[in-house]
Design a protein around this motif. Structure first.
Motif, PDB file in Angstrom:
ATOM      1  N   GLY A  39       2.426   0.114 -12.398  1.00 15.12           N
ATOM      2  CA  GLY A  39       1.448  -0.964 -12.441  1.00 15.12           C
ATOM      3  C   GLY A  39       1.549  -1.862 -11.211  1.00 15.12           C
ATOM      4  N   ARG A  40       0.561  -2.746 -11.081  1.00 19.47           N
ATOM      5  CA  ARG A  40       0.501  -3.639  -9.921  1.00 19.47           C
ATOM      6  C   ARG A  40       1.717  -4.549  -9.837  1.00 19.47           C
ATOM      7  NH1 ARG A  40      -1.783  -3.844  -4.906  1.00 19.47           N
ATOM      8  NH2 ARG A  40      -2.184  -5.991  -4.253  1.00 19.47           N
ATOM      9  N   ALA A  41       2.171  -5.076 -10.959  1.00 19.04           N
ATOM     10  CA  ALA A  41       3.316  -5.991 -10.961  1.00 19.04           C
ATOM     11  C   ALA A  41       4.571  -5.292 -10.450  1.00 19.04           C
ATOM     12  CB  ALA A  41       3.553  -6.547 -12.360  1.00 19.04           C
ATOM     13  N   GLU A  42       4.793  -4.048 -10.886  1.00 24.69           N
ATOM     14  CA  GLU A  42       5.958  -3.287 -10.427  1.00 24.69           C
ATOM     15  C   GLU A  42       5.878  -3.001  -8.929  1.00 24.69           C
ATOM     16  OE1 GLU A  42       8.081  -0.219 -13.102  1.00 24.69           O
ATOM     17  OE2 GLU A  42       5.976  -0.142 -13.710  1.00 24.69           O
ATOM     18  N   ILE A  43       4.681  -2.647  -8.472  1.00 21.99           N
ATOM     19  CA  ILE A  43       4.471  -2.362  -7.047  1.00 21.99           C
ATOM     20  C   ILE A  43       4.795  -3.593  -6.213  1.00 21.99           C
ATOM     21  CG2 ILE A  43       2.753  -1.820  -5.280  1.00 21.99           C
ATOM     22  CD1 ILE A  43       3.606   0.590  -6.938  1.00 21.99           C
ATOM     23  N   LEU A  44       4.332  -4.763  -6.650  1.00 22.13           N
ATOM     24  CA  LEU A  44       4.587  -6.003  -5.913  1.00 22.13           C
ATOM     25  C   LEU A  44       6.080  -6.325  -5.900  1.00 22.13           C
ATOM     26  CD1 LEU A  44       1.617  -8.277  -7.064  1.00 22.13           C
ATOM     27  CD2 LEU A  44       1.864  -7.038  -4.900  1.00 22.13           C
ATOM     28  N   ASN A  76       0.823  -1.215   0.000  1.00 24.10           N
ATOM     29  CA  ASN A  76       0.000   0.000   0.000  1.00 24.10           C
ATOM     30  C   ASN A  76       0.855   1.263   0.000  1.00 24.10           C
ATOM     31  OD1 ASN A  76      -2.312  -1.571   0.051  1.00 24.10           O
ATOM     32  ND2 ASN A  76      -2.501  -1.499   2.283  1.00 24.10           N
ATOM     33  N   LYS A  77       1.963   1.210   0.754  1.00 21.81           N
ATOM     34  CA  LYS A  77       2.871   2.358   0.818  1.00 21.81           C
ATOM     35  C   LYS A  77       3.472   2.650  -0.552  1.00 21.81           C
ATOM     36  CE  LYS A  77       7.282   3.779   2.889  1.00 21.81           C
ATOM     37  NZ  LYS A  77       8.400   3.343   3.771  1.00 21.81           N
ATOM     38  N   PHE A  78       3.975   1.615  -1.222  1.00 14.41           N
ATOM     39  CA  PHE A  78       4.570   1.801  -2.540  1.00 14.41           C
ATOM     40  C   PHE A  78       3.516   2.228  -3.566  1.00 14.41           C
ATOM     41  CE2 PHE A  78       8.088  -0.961  -0.931  1.00 14.41           C
ATOM     42  CZ  PHE A  78       9.116  -0.062  -1.178  1.00 14.41           C
ATOM     43  N   SER A  79       2.280   1.737  -3.399  1.00 13.98           N
ATOM     44  CA  SER A  79       1.202   2.132  -4.312  1.00 13.98           C
ATOM     45  C   SER A  79       0.905   3.614  -4.199  1.00 13.98           C
ATOM     46  CB  SER A  79      -0.070   1.329  -4.001  1.00 13.98           C
ATOM     47  OG  SER A  79       0.110  -0.035  -4.263  1.00 13.98           O
ATOM     48  N   GLU A  80       0.874   4.122  -2.965  1.00 10.08           N
ATOM     49  CA  GLU A  80       0.602   5.544  -2.745  1.00 10.08           C
ATOM     50  C   GLU A  80       1.744   6.419  -3.253  1.00 10.08           C
ATOM     51  OE1 GLU A  80      -0.125   5.977   1.401  1.00 10.08           O
ATOM     52  OE2 GLU A  80      -1.985   4.804   1.394  1.00 10.08           O
ATOM     53  N   GLU A  81       2.971   5.945  -3.077  1.00  5.40           N
ATOM     54  CA  GLU A  81       4.132   6.737  -3.473  1.00  5.40           C
ATOM     55  C   GLU A  81       4.414   6.669  -4.974  1.00  5.40           C
ATOM     56  OE1 GLU A  81       7.258   5.154  -1.100  1.00  5.40           O
ATOM     57  OE2 GLU A  81       6.644   6.198   0.740  1.00  5.40           O
TER      58      GLU A  81
END
Length: 281
Positions: A146-151, A136-141
């Motif tokens: 995309g989702r794959a990069e965030i994961l 969630n932190k990386f998603s907000e920042e």
């Protein structure tokens, strides 16, 4: 022709040997298993000679675990061990042999120094919650990613415990620091769980006191067989996959996850056993 061969026999023999070795190597490394074995030990060698400063998760995952079913035990009180309640998961659990080794480290401490435990065994649900917080932190920042990069970004810091085996979920990993009688940490250059370059154990830009404190902690923990994770000065382990990889033992790990799924009803601690103070000493 015969004279040419006789005159150049040594060179011809060397060329023939090289070609034969190349052919054998090609045949050998066609096998995915053989390539994995080679890469594991090759990367361990690079780490040992100092060309790599740590062993990546990719190669730690190549370690095979032979679970010995040693019980998780409650870490009973010790006069030289201070538990950090803000970061610890209760009850404070470790594999029995790991707890014994930690007690021996505590017994060897100088009079004015204590051992602070920040984290020991962590259940997979707590590790999963921490992982979700990172996602969630990386998603907000990074709203543009995309989702794959965030994961991938989240997994670089902490893996999804349901997707891969870690250290704390085995009961073989522990986060510790040295402190005074009041629980104030010695100067290690960073605080526990800071997210800065200086958390690397051999970070170059440390004061002499900080280097001395890190060296003392590592020396004390190594005396009982623990290894330090080079990416975090506070993280030590024994018996888990990380420990085995840094020992260069592809089949050396003895602690698997201390929670096992049973007939799709969820995760339960099947290895937990409580023991008394008398039994642990």
């Amino acid at each position: 022709m015969v004279e040419y061969i006789t005159y150049n026999l040594k060179e011809i023999a060397i060329i023939t040997l090289v070609i034969a070795l190349l052919i054998l190597s090609f045949i050998h490394f066609k096998s995915k298993r053989n390539r994995s074995i080679f890469l594991f030990y090759f990367n361990f060698l690079l780490y040992k000679i100092g060309l790599k400063n740590h062993i990546s998760k990719k190669y730690i995952k190549m370690v095979h675990v032979r679970e010995n079913y040693e019980p998780l035990v409650d870490l009973v009180n010790h006069p030289k061990i201070i538990i950090n309640d803000n970061t610890i998961e209760r009850p404070v659990l470790l594999r029995k042999n790991v707890a014994l080794k930690l007690f021996r480290v505590a017994d060897s401490l100088p009079n004015d120094i204590f051992l602070k435990v920040y984290s020991a065994y962590r259940s997979r649900i707590s590790l999963y919650n921490t992982w979700i917080e990172e996602v969630n932190k990386f998603s907000e920042e990074n709203p543009d990613k995309g989702r794959a990069e965030i994961l991938n970004m989240a997994n670089y810091k902490q893996s999804n415990p349901y997707a891969s085996l870690g250290g704390h979920d085995t009961g073989g990993a522990i986060d510790v620091a040295l402190c005074d009688k009041n629980g104030t940490d010695l100067d290690f250059g960073t605080k526990f769980h800071d997210n800065v370059p200086a958390i690397k154990t051999k970070y170059k830009h440390l004061s002499e006191e900080q280097k001395k404190n890190r060296s003392l902690l590592i020396k004390l923990m190594r005396s009982q067989g623990f290894i330090n994770l080079p990416k975090e000065w506070w993280h030590f382990s024994y018996g888990d996959s990380t420990w085995s990889a840094y020992k260069g033992k592809r089949f050396g790990a003895i602690y698997d996850a201390a929670e096992k799924e049973y007939e799709n009803v969820g995760y339960v601690r099947i290895i937990k056993t409580n023991i008394s103070t008398a039994n642990i000493k």
